[in-house]
Design an enzyme around this catalytic site. Structure first.
Site, PDB file in Angstrom:
ATOM      1  N   CYS A  42       7.189  -0.691 -22.423  1.00 13.57           N
ATOM      2  CA  CYS A  42       5.865  -0.583 -21.823  1.00 13.57           C
ATOM      3  C   CYS A  42       5.983  -0.321 -20.321  1.00 13.57           C
ATOM      4  CB  CYS A  42       5.062  -1.870 -22.061  1.00 13.57           C
ATOM      5  SG  CYS A  42       3.358  -1.770 -21.462  1.00 13.57           S
ATOM      6  N   ASP A  44       4.259  -1.620 -18.121  1.00 13.94           N
ATOM      7  CA  ASP A  44       3.902  -2.856 -17.409  1.00 13.94           C
ATOM      8  C   ASP A  44       4.981  -3.232 -16.375  1.00 13.94           C
ATOM      9  OD1 ASP A  44       3.588  -5.757 -16.847  1.00 13.94           O
ATOM     10  OD2 ASP A  44       2.035  -5.641 -18.398  1.00 13.94           O
ATOM     11  N   ARG A  46       5.799  -5.866 -15.142  1.00 11.54           N
ATOM     12  CA  ARG A  46       6.505  -7.138 -15.337  1.00 11.54           C
ATOM     13  C   ARG A  46       7.643  -7.033 -16.351  1.00 11.54           C
ATOM     14  NH1 ARG A  46       1.123 -10.085 -17.044  1.00 11.54           N
ATOM     15  NH2 ARG A  46       1.007  -8.059 -18.077  1.00 11.54           N
ATOM     16  N   HIS A  98       5.962  -6.250 -25.503  1.00 10.35           N
ATOM     17  CA  HIS A  98       5.907  -7.558 -24.838  1.00 10.35           C
ATOM     18  C   HIS A  98       4.620  -8.267 -25.226  1.00 10.35           C
ATOM     19  CE1 HIS A  98       2.992  -6.500 -21.553  1.00 10.35           C
ATOM     20  NE2 HIS A  98       3.400  -5.290 -21.866  1.00 10.35           N
ATOM     21  N   CYS A 101       0.431  -7.847 -24.132  1.00  5.30           N
ATOM     22  CA  CYS A 101       0.378  -6.463 -23.616  1.00  5.30           C
ATOM     23  C   CYS A 101      -1.073  -6.022 -23.410  1.00  5.30           C
ATOM     24  CB  CYS A 101       1.089  -5.520 -24.583  1.00  5.30           C
ATOM     25  SG  CYS A 101       1.094  -3.796 -24.010  1.00  5.30           S
TER      26      CYS A 101
HETATM   27 ZN    ZN Z   1       2.259  -3.630 -22.046  1.00  5.46          ZN
END
Ligand code: ZN
Length: 208
Positions: A42, A44, A46, A98, A101
């Site tokens: 992803c 993302d 993080r 994750h 999400c």
């Molecule tokens: Zn995500």
């Protein structure tokens, strides 16, 4: 216009530290990369791929997009996959979702956001297919987390169904496709145990 001086200074320090520890580090990488892994994760912020699994530059080939999808019609993903399989000959592809999400959550919250709604369409399909299982789960967060897992399992199957991957198996190339989920709350990765590493394994995954 921000000058991003902090980032440039960080870069300078990083390069210096790397070179101090291993003076040949960048010279070696400049000449070739031979990663054994392709990470499909992803976007993302993080979920930083290399950092999570403790790999250096040159050791992990990475493709990231919103909600770690492997859509069979996406030229970006397909180009990365083909290069990884045919040229780099990676031994492992890991689809890494994750928990929590935002992309997966946005797919099913009923709000309209525009283009990303189309991008997230495959997740709505996974959701519809597993409606009974998901409806039986108490609480929004556990429901979402299970959907994150189911999405990973579907994307593993997408990767395994790809012609580049199937051709690689047909010619005897070693290649395993794994499904992992990363937890933002403790930094740990969970292997979902859905690895596919052969044409027979792909067939079994479809039958199962
Ligand atoms: Zn995500």
């Amino acid at each position: 216009m921000p000058r991003l001086d902090d980032l440039k200074l960080n870069n300078l320090n990083w390069s210096k530290t790397k070179t101090e520890v291993d003076p040949e580090f960048f010279k070696r990488l400049e000449n070739q990369q031979s990663p054994e892994y392709l990470w499909i994760g992803c976007s993302d912020s993080r979920v930083p791929a290399n950092e999570i699994v403790g790999l250096d530059p040159g050791e992990l080939f990475v493709h990231r997009n919103v909600a770690n999808l492997a859509p069979p019609q996406d030229a970006n993903y397909l180009s990365v996959l083909q290069f990884a399989v045919d040229v780099l000959k990676v031994k492992h592809v890991m689809v890494v979702g994750h928990y929590g999400c935002g992309g997966v959550a946005a797919a099913i919250d009923g709000q309209r956001r525009g283009l990303v709604d189309h991008w997230l369409h495959p997740i709505r399909e996974v959701h519809a297919e597993h409606r009974a299982e998901l409806d039986a789960i108490e609480g929004d967060r556990p429901k979402l987390d299970r959907l994150c897992e189911l999405n990973v399992i579907r994307q593993v199957r997408n990767v395994a169904s790809d012609v580049f991957v199937q051709d690689a198996w047909a010619r005897g190339q070693k290649l395993a496709v794994h499904g992992w989920v990363y937890s933002l709350s403790n930094g740990l990765v969970t292997d979902l145990g859905v690895t596919i590493n052969s044409l027979e394994g792909y067939q079994e995954a479809l039958d199962g």
